[in-house]
Scaffold this active site. Structure first.
Site, PDB file in Angstrom:
ATOM      1  N   SER A 148       0.848  -1.190   0.000  1.00 10.02           N
ATOM      2  CA  SER A 148       0.000   0.000   0.000  1.00 10.02           C
ATOM      3  C   SER A 148       0.879   1.232   0.000  1.00 10.02           C
ATOM      4  O   SER A 148       2.011   1.207   0.508  1.00 10.02           O
ATOM      5  CB  SER A 148      -0.895   0.010   1.246  1.00 10.02           C
ATOM      6  OG  SER A 148      -1.513   1.269   1.422  1.00 10.02           O
ATOM      7  N   TYR A 161      -0.932  -0.616  10.363  1.00  8.81           N
ATOM      8  CA  TYR A 161      -1.205  -0.995   8.973  1.00  8.81           C
ATOM      9  C   TYR A 161      -0.022  -0.622   8.079  1.00  8.81           C
ATOM     10  O   TYR A 161       0.448  -1.432   7.273  1.00  8.81           O
ATOM     11  CB  TYR A 161      -2.478  -0.293   8.506  1.00  8.81           C
ATOM     12  CG  TYR A 161      -2.849  -0.559   7.063  1.00  8.81           C
ATOM     13  CD1 TYR A 161      -3.483  -1.741   6.691  1.00  8.81           C
ATOM     14  CD2 TYR A 161      -2.587   0.388   6.083  1.00  8.81           C
ATOM     15  CE1 TYR A 161      -3.835  -1.984   5.370  1.00  8.81           C
ATOM     16  CE2 TYR A 161      -2.939   0.154   4.758  1.00  8.81           C
ATOM     17  CZ  TYR A 161      -3.563  -1.024   4.409  1.00  8.81           C
ATOM     18  OH  TYR A 161      -3.907  -1.257   3.105  1.00  8.81           O
TER      19      TYR A 161
END
Length: 256
Positions: A148, A161
């Site tokens: 990501s 995350y």
């Protein structure tokens, strides 16, 4: 694309969104796909759609946070198709309890960090470990992991995350370096804001507007955008691409 006909590829997180679109694209290119997901009903629906379109797919229930489940996913692939040629890791825990609880360090809950890393990072390491002996035994294969832009974006929240995604980048480089000479290619795709089912359901208009503002594209991403990029990385057309982190984000991040 070259070299995808007859390939046997596991999609770890293939029920919906990017995973489902990639399963459909790979099947359309002639690959046999295993749609693994914790959401069995949705995985079965994706596999059924592929079969109805003339492709080959099966659905398998599995949990990225459970090692025995990961082994069973790979074993089922080998039993069903006689081997495995590739792995696409795309699953993550995006639940409100986990991602929604991923706040800054002063407010952090260690349980959120543990759950995030157990699924998003350790889960990927375990799926890679499960398929590698099969790939090495047949002289090579391809792994594509999903990271990501959060890995290098420096957001004020979601540090667990982001750290898990940065770890996936490091894991990918390790695999490409350690087994590249033995025919293993491993790469990362790092999506920007992709409007799959989850994102459409959340309906965060402010986040969508901000993402569009920073993108060098007139629109936000769609699952098919990632599916095409992943299919390319699995194909023989990408035979000289390994160890790379590829931002598929409409130009939101410009990295050399």
């Amino acid at each position: 694309m070259k070299g995808l006909q007859g390939k046997r590829i596991v999609i770890a997180g293939g029920a919906t969104g990017i995973g489902a679109a990639t399963a459909e694209r790979l099947a359309d290119e002639g690959a046999s796909v295993v749609v693994g997901d914790i959401n069995l009903a949705a995985a079965e629906a994706t596999a059924k759609g592929i079969a109805e379109a003339g492709g080959t797919a099966i659905a398998v229930e599995f949990d990225l946070g459970d090692e025995a489940s990961i082994r069973a996913l790979v074993d089922r692939t080998v039993d069903e198709f006689g081997g495995v040629d590739g792995l696409f890791n795309v699953g993550a825990d995006l639940s409100p309890a986990t991602l929604g609880g991923d706040v800054d360090l002063l407010e952090m809950d260690p349980a959120v960090w543990r759950r995030t890393h157990d699924v998003n990072l350790l889960g990927y390491a375990l799926t890679c470990r499960a398929v590698l002996p099969h790939l090495l035994g047949q002289g090579g294969g391809v792994i594509v992991n999903t990271s990501s832009g959060a890995a290098w974006g420096g957001e004020p929240t979601r540090p667990a995350y982001a750290a898990s995604k940065a770890g996936i980048n490091a894991l990918t480089r390790h695999i490409a370096s350690r087994w590249g000479k033995e025919g293993i290619r491993c790469n990362v795709v790092a999506p920007g804001l992709v409007m799959g089912e989850t994102q459409q359901g959340q309906g965060d208009q402010q986040m969508q507007a901000m993402a569009l503002q920073y993108a060098r594209s007139p629109r936000l991403g769609e699952p098919a955008d990632l599916a095409g990029a992943v299919a390319f990385l699995f194909s023989d057309d990408a035979a000289w691409v390994s160890g790379q982190a590829w931002s598929i984000d409409g130009g939101m991040s410009l990295r050399g």
